[in-house]
Write a protein that holds these residues in place. Structure first.
Motif, PDB file in Angstrom:
ATOM      1  N   ILE A  40       5.599 -44.449  -9.083  1.00 47.37           N
ATOM      2  CA  ILE A  40       6.739 -43.812  -8.780  1.00 47.37           C
ATOM      3  C   ILE A  40       7.496 -44.133  -7.365  1.00 47.37           C
ATOM      4  O   ILE A  40       8.726 -43.727  -7.226  1.00 47.37           O
ATOM      5  N   SER A  41       6.555 -44.579  -6.765  1.00 46.48           N
ATOM      6  CA  SER A  41       7.021 -45.356  -5.465  1.00 46.48           C
ATOM      7  C   SER A  41       7.989 -46.469  -5.336  1.00 46.48           C
ATOM      8  O   SER A  41       8.582 -46.830  -4.382  1.00 46.48           O
ATOM      9  N   ALA A  91      19.768 -46.910  -5.062  1.00 51.33           N
ATOM     10  CA  ALA A  91      19.106 -48.193  -5.114  1.00 51.33           C
ATOM     11  C   ALA A  91      17.830 -48.452  -4.272  1.00 51.33           C
ATOM     12  O   ALA A  91      16.914 -49.231  -4.801  1.00 51.33           O
ATOM     13  N   LYS A  92      17.812 -48.121  -3.190  1.00 46.69           N
ATOM     14  CA  LYS A  92      16.749 -48.348  -2.134  1.00 46.69           C
ATOM     15  C   LYS A  92      15.875 -47.221  -2.216  1.00 46.69           C
ATOM     16  O   LYS A  92      14.574 -46.946  -1.561  1.00 46.69           O
ATOM     17  N   GLU A  93      16.077 -45.960  -2.870  1.00 53.83           N
ATOM     18  CA  GLU A  93      15.209 -44.985  -2.799  1.00 53.83           C
ATOM     19  C   GLU A  93      14.240 -45.177  -3.868  1.00 53.83           C
ATOM     20  O   GLU A  93      14.382 -45.638  -5.065  1.00 53.83           O
ATOM     21  N   PRO A  94      13.024 -44.451  -3.752  1.00 50.09           N
ATOM     22  CA  PRO A  94      11.775 -44.602  -4.659  1.00 50.09           C
ATOM     23  C   PRO A  94      12.242 -43.868  -5.957  1.00 50.09           C
ATOM     24  O   PRO A  94      13.053 -42.957  -5.808  1.00 50.09           O
ATOM     25  N   ARG A 100      13.457 -36.651  -9.532  1.00 44.24           N
ATOM     26  CA  ARG A 100      13.735 -35.298  -9.419  1.00 44.24           C
ATOM     27  C   ARG A 100      15.007 -35.048  -9.385  1.00 44.24           C
ATOM     28  O   ARG A 100      15.432 -33.847  -9.753  1.00 44.24           O
ATOM     29  N   TYR A 101      16.002 -35.890  -8.973  1.00 46.57           N
ATOM     30  CA  TYR A 101      17.389 -35.381  -9.163  1.00 46.57           C
ATOM     31  C   TYR A 101      18.047 -35.558 -10.576  1.00 46.57           C
ATOM     32  O   TYR A 101      18.797 -34.460 -10.785  1.00 46.57           O
ATOM     33  N   ALA A 102      17.557 -36.087 -11.277  1.00 46.36           N
ATOM     34  CA  ALA A 102      18.039 -36.237 -12.722  1.00 46.36           C
ATOM     35  C   ALA A 102      17.572 -35.038 -13.386  1.00 46.36           C
ATOM     36  O   ALA A 102      18.212 -34.500 -14.325  1.00 46.36           O
TER      37      ALA A 102
END
Length: 452
Positions: A40-41, A91-94, A100-102
């Motif tokens: 997930i990272s 794009a650059k976030e894990p 968690r946002y979705a």
């Protein structure tokens, strides 16, 4: 395949699924599935590169330190990345941030789940999630992805098979019904032909009995008037054993009368059992119907089973008597088979000095009332027909099999006589067919027919 994007990525693989044809009992493990797991990272852009390289991948399984934590579909990931400022935000976030946002609803099913059951689970989801892939958990706790399109195609194939089976079964049932109707008319005609000579015998037995008594009186009068008689008459009496004939004649006539009466009842019962139903139900005396079935059942027995009747006061019930006779015959036959098997088993066992209970079938009829359970309902009255035996009873597994055969989902499978009986009582008569059984105690079937 070389892991050129990130060493944390498990290379995408696809299973071909089973080569055997799909059937009504096929499970989702027989369908092609995808294996694509990442930590997930990992960032969204790195996963998007894999989606670009493998266009058939429906999504990605997310792991956190090797443990399953969720799933993001190809459609969702691309949708978030294509949003205004999506590249800058995600794009650059894990993937953890995106997941968690979705707040995605992930459907996880075991690989032993039937295909039709899995399709029902998908259709229960919100419309926005209908195209989301399923996460399939295998027996070794690994996870795979199943494309809902593949599941949909398989479900339609099975529905086609089910429809074909239903059609073939309905055709076979129509042929069977036609055969039974023809057989019923044939048996009715034969029974009518048998009843005619039986009626002649039954009617003439009364006259024969009276004539024989008159002849014996005449012979007795001759004996009084001619006590010594003559040698010829005495020789004839001795030759025909007149003294024994005089005593046995009435017994022979009584036996012939009993046999004719039994044959008449048996043929009448057979005629009633083969009754061809009309289009609409008609009021019927259930006790007379039960008596007819009992007479036919007793033709199989030689005193091994005692039948007890506890008849209550019940009114005529509107029903299809031909179909109801079939139900009663099925239930009585089930009880008789169980008790005869138990009787044979006891005969094969050595005598241990234990008291052996008499095999018994008890028939109870009564009118019962049931209170309404809902505000808009009224109290209901039912005619209850209970058939209880004191046999070995059924195991929980066998009882479960019978209940499953009563369900709609099992109708395309092999039908049993009890399943047919259940459908006749519930679908054709709006009634209920209940049963209960305990090992070592016996089995009880209860037919409930509504009183209108």
């Amino acid at each position: 395949m070389s892991q050129e994007f990130c060493p944390l990525v498990s290379p995408p693989t696809v299973s071909r699924g089973s080569d055997r044809d799909l059937g009504l009992d096929s499970t989702i493990q027989e369908l092609p599935m995808y294996t694509f797991q990442v930590e997930i990272s990992l960032t969204g852009v790195e996963v998007a590169k894999y989606f670009d390289k493998y266009p058939l991948l429906p999504g990605v399984i997310l792991l956190e330190q090797g443990k399953f934590t969720g799933m993001i579909s190809r459609r969702r990931l691309i949708e978030f990345l294509m949003r205004p400022y999506g590249q800058d935000l995600f794009a650059k976030e894990p993937l953890d941030v995106l997941y968690r946002y979705a707040r995605l609803a992930v459907l996880v099913l075991a690989d032993t789940t039937p295909i039709l059951t899995a399709m029902q689970q998908i259709l229960r989801r919100s419309p926005e999630f209908l195209a989301e892939p399923l996460v399939v958990q295998t027996a070794d706790n690994s996870y795979r992805l199943l494309d809902p399109h593949e599941l949909n195609i398989a479900a339609w194939q099975i529905r086609g098979i089910e429809t074909q089976v239903r059609y073939e079964r309905s055709q076979a049932q129509m042929i069977q019904n036609d055969k039974m109707a023809r057989l019923g008319r044939l048996v009715d005609g034969v029974a009518h032909e048998i009843l005619d000579p039986v009626g002649f015998i039954w009617g003439n037995l009364t006259y024969i009995s009276n004539y024989s008594q008159d002849l014996l009186k005449l012979i007795a009068a001759y004996d009084e008037c001619l006590p010594s008689g003559c040698a010829v008459i005495n020789d004839i009496k001795e030759e025909i054993e007149f003294d024994y004939l005089e005593k046995d004649l009435s017994k022979a006539l009584t036996s012939a009368r009993s046999g004719a009466e039994r044959l008449k009842k048996l043929v009448t019962s057979l005629q009633n059992f083969c009754h061809i139903d009309a289009v609409y139900p008609k009021p019927v005396d259930l006790h007379a119907s039960i008596d007819s079935i009992v007479i036919l059942i007793k033709s199989r027995l030689k005193g091994e089973i005692t039948i007890i009747k506890n008849y209550g006061k019940i009114p005529p019930v509107s029903c299809f008597i031909g179909q109801l006779n079939q139900v009663l015959m099925n239930i009585f036959s089930h009880a008789v088979d169980s008790l005869l098997d138990e009787t044979v088993r006891r005969q094969l066992q050595p005598d241990c000095g234990q008291n052996v209970k008499q095999a018994t079938i008890e028939i109870t009829t009564e009118v019962i009332s049931q209170a309404a359970t809902k505000p808009n309902e009224f109290d209901s009255r039912w005619v209850s027909i209970c058939v209880a035996d004191n046999g070995t009873g059924m195991s929980e597994e066998l009882q479960q099999q019978i209940r499953e055969n009563f369900s709609i989902e099992k109708r395309t499978e092999k039908e049993t006589s009890l399943a047919v009986s259940y459908r006749i009582i519930t679908a054709r008569h709006g009634g209920k067919l209940n049963f209960s059984s305990k090992l070592g105690i016996g089995t009880k079937f209860e037919i409930l027919l509504p009183l209108l």
